[in-house]
Scaffold this active site. Structure first.
Site, PDB file in Angstrom:
ATOM      1  N   CYS A 103      36.509  24.406  38.325  1.00  0.00           N
ATOM      2  CA  CYS A 103      36.157  25.551  37.157  1.00  0.00           C
ATOM      3  C   CYS A 103      35.331  25.677  36.382  1.00  0.00           C
ATOM      4  CB  CYS A 103      37.297  24.803  35.769  1.00  0.00           C
ATOM      5  SG  CYS A 103      39.136  24.193  36.228  1.00  0.00           S
TER       6      CYS A 103
ATOM      7  N   ASP B 165      30.742  25.892  50.749  1.00  0.00           N
ATOM      8  CA  ASP B 165      30.718  24.232  50.523  1.00  0.00           C
ATOM      9  C   ASP B 165      28.713  24.476  50.889  1.00  0.00           C
ATOM     10  OD1 ASP B 165      32.564  21.479  50.863  1.00  0.00           O
ATOM     11  OD2 ASP B 165      30.037  20.976  50.732  1.00  0.00           O
TER      12      ASP B 165
ATOM     13  N   HIS C 189      43.602  26.291  37.646  1.00  0.00           N
ATOM     14  CA  HIS C 189      43.209  24.384  38.157  1.00  0.00           C
ATOM     15  C   HIS C 189      44.697  24.097  38.357  1.00  0.00           C
ATOM     16  CE1 HIS C 189      41.202  20.470  38.792  1.00  0.00           C
ATOM     17  NE2 HIS C 189      42.728  19.722  37.507  1.00  0.00           N
TER      18      HIS C 189
ATOM     19  N   GLY D  58      40.151  10.968  50.862  1.00  0.00           N
ATOM     20  CA  GLY D  58      38.753  11.224  50.358  1.00  0.00           C
ATOM     21  C   GLY D  58      38.462  12.877  49.767  1.00  0.00           C
TER      22      GLY D  58
ATOM     23  N   HIS E 160      41.615  22.317  46.812  1.00  0.00           N
ATOM     24  CA  HIS E 160      40.860  23.317  47.303  1.00  0.00           C
ATOM     25  C   HIS E 160      40.901  22.975  48.540  1.00  0.00           C
ATOM     26  CE1 HIS E 160      38.434  19.274  46.668  1.00  0.00           C
ATOM     27  NE2 HIS E 160      38.257  19.477  48.140  1.00  0.00           N
TER      28      HIS E 160
HETATM   29  P1  5GP Z   1      36.997  17.140  48.859  1.00  0.00           P
HETATM   30  O1  5GP Z   1      35.774  15.498  49.415  1.00  0.00           O
HETATM   31  O2  5GP Z   1      37.412  16.629  47.417  1.00  0.00           O
HETATM   32  O3  5GP Z   1      37.677  17.824  50.087  1.00  0.00           O
HETATM   33  O4  5GP Z   1      35.766  18.352  49.441  1.00  0.00           O
HETATM   34  C1  5GP Z   1      34.294  18.702  47.555  1.00  0.00           C
HETATM   35  C2  5GP Z   1      33.791  19.467  48.384  1.00  0.00           C
HETATM   36  O5  5GP Z   1      32.901  19.348  47.828  1.00  0.00           O
HETATM   37  C3  5GP Z   1      32.624  18.496  49.457  1.00  0.00           C
HETATM   38  O6  5GP Z   1      32.965  19.020  50.829  1.00  0.00           O
HETATM   39  C4  5GP Z   1      31.310  18.481  48.549  1.00  0.00           C
HETATM   40  O7  5GP Z   1      30.316  19.451  50.036  1.00  0.00           O
HETATM   41  C5  5GP Z   1      31.018  20.215  48.348  1.00  0.00           C
HETATM   42  N1  5GP Z   1      30.484  20.396  46.674  1.00  0.00           N
HETATM   43  C6  5GP Z   1      30.958  19.212  45.227  1.00  0.00           C
HETATM   44  N2  5GP Z   1      30.447  19.660  44.708  1.00  0.00           N
HETATM   45  C7  5GP Z   1      29.832  20.905  45.278  1.00  0.00           C
HETATM   46  C8  5GP Z   1      28.939  21.638  44.589  1.00  0.00           C
HETATM   47  O8  5GP Z   1      28.283  21.886  43.107  1.00  0.00           O
HETATM   48  N3  5GP Z   1      28.431  22.911  45.069  1.00  0.00           N
HETATM   49  C9  5GP Z   1      29.390  23.416  46.234  1.00  0.00           C
HETATM   50  N4  5GP Z   1      29.443  24.604  46.267  1.00  0.00           N
HETATM   51  N5  5GP Z   1      30.061  22.570  46.985  1.00  0.00           N
HETATM   52  C10 5GP Z   1      30.470  20.876  46.140  1.00  0.00           C
HETATM   53 ZN    ZN Z   2      39.495  22.677  37.891  1.00  0.00          ZN
END
Ligand code: 5GP
Ligand code: ZN
Length: 112
Positions: free
Chosen positions: A6, A29, A45, A91, A98
């Site tokens: 957000c 990412d 959200h 995970g 997302h």
């Molecule tokens: P999840 O692990 O929840 O499936 O994916 C979260 C993703 O967010 C991860 O791949 C991580 O690298 C990415 N991520 C975490 N913090 C940030 C951030 O501050 N900026 C960006 N662009 N990606 C982020």
């Molecule tokens: Zn959010």
């Protein structure tokens, strides 16, 4: 509510935008797992795919509609993978739904 994505959508935290419309934001990412690794999120959200319901299905649908557009912008004409991690066992580390778009190369490790 304190939510990283957000804050990114609001512009309070910088990101590398690749696509945006009225309902969806897509950005690179920060820790890419492929040559192309983009996250596609609804601007409203929703915690995770486990929270998809009638009341938010329009927002989720807008994300689905954006996926081929994001892939096109990223030049993924040879294919790509779409992943959404859910909860502890899935995970998920950021609790704003997302969809990872991964591509730009032949991807390893097919789990499904
Ligand atoms: P999840 O692990 O929840 O499936 O994916 C979260 C993703 O967010 C991860 O791949 C991580 O690298 C990415 N991520 C975490 N913090 C940030 C951030 O501050 N900026 C960006 N662009 N990606 C982020
Ligand atoms: Zn959010």
């Amino acid at each position: 509510m304190d939510c990283l994505f957000c804050s990114i959508i609001k512009g309070d935290i910088p990101s590398s935008k690749v696509y945006e419309d009225d309902y969806v934001y897509a950005f690179k990412d920060i820790n890419p797992n492929a040559k192309v690794h983009v996250l596609v999120v609804p601007k409203t959200h929703i915690d995770s795919a486990d929270c998809i319901e009638e009341s938010n299905i329009e927002a989720v649908s807008k994300v689905m509609l954006a996926i081929p557009k994001v892939a096109s912008v990223c030049g993924l004409s040879d294919g790509y993978r779409v992943i959404t991690n859910v909860g502890e066992n899935g995970g998920q580390t950021v609790k704003h739904i997302h969809f990872h778009i991964l591509g730009g190369e032949k991807l390893p490790v097919k789990l499904a």
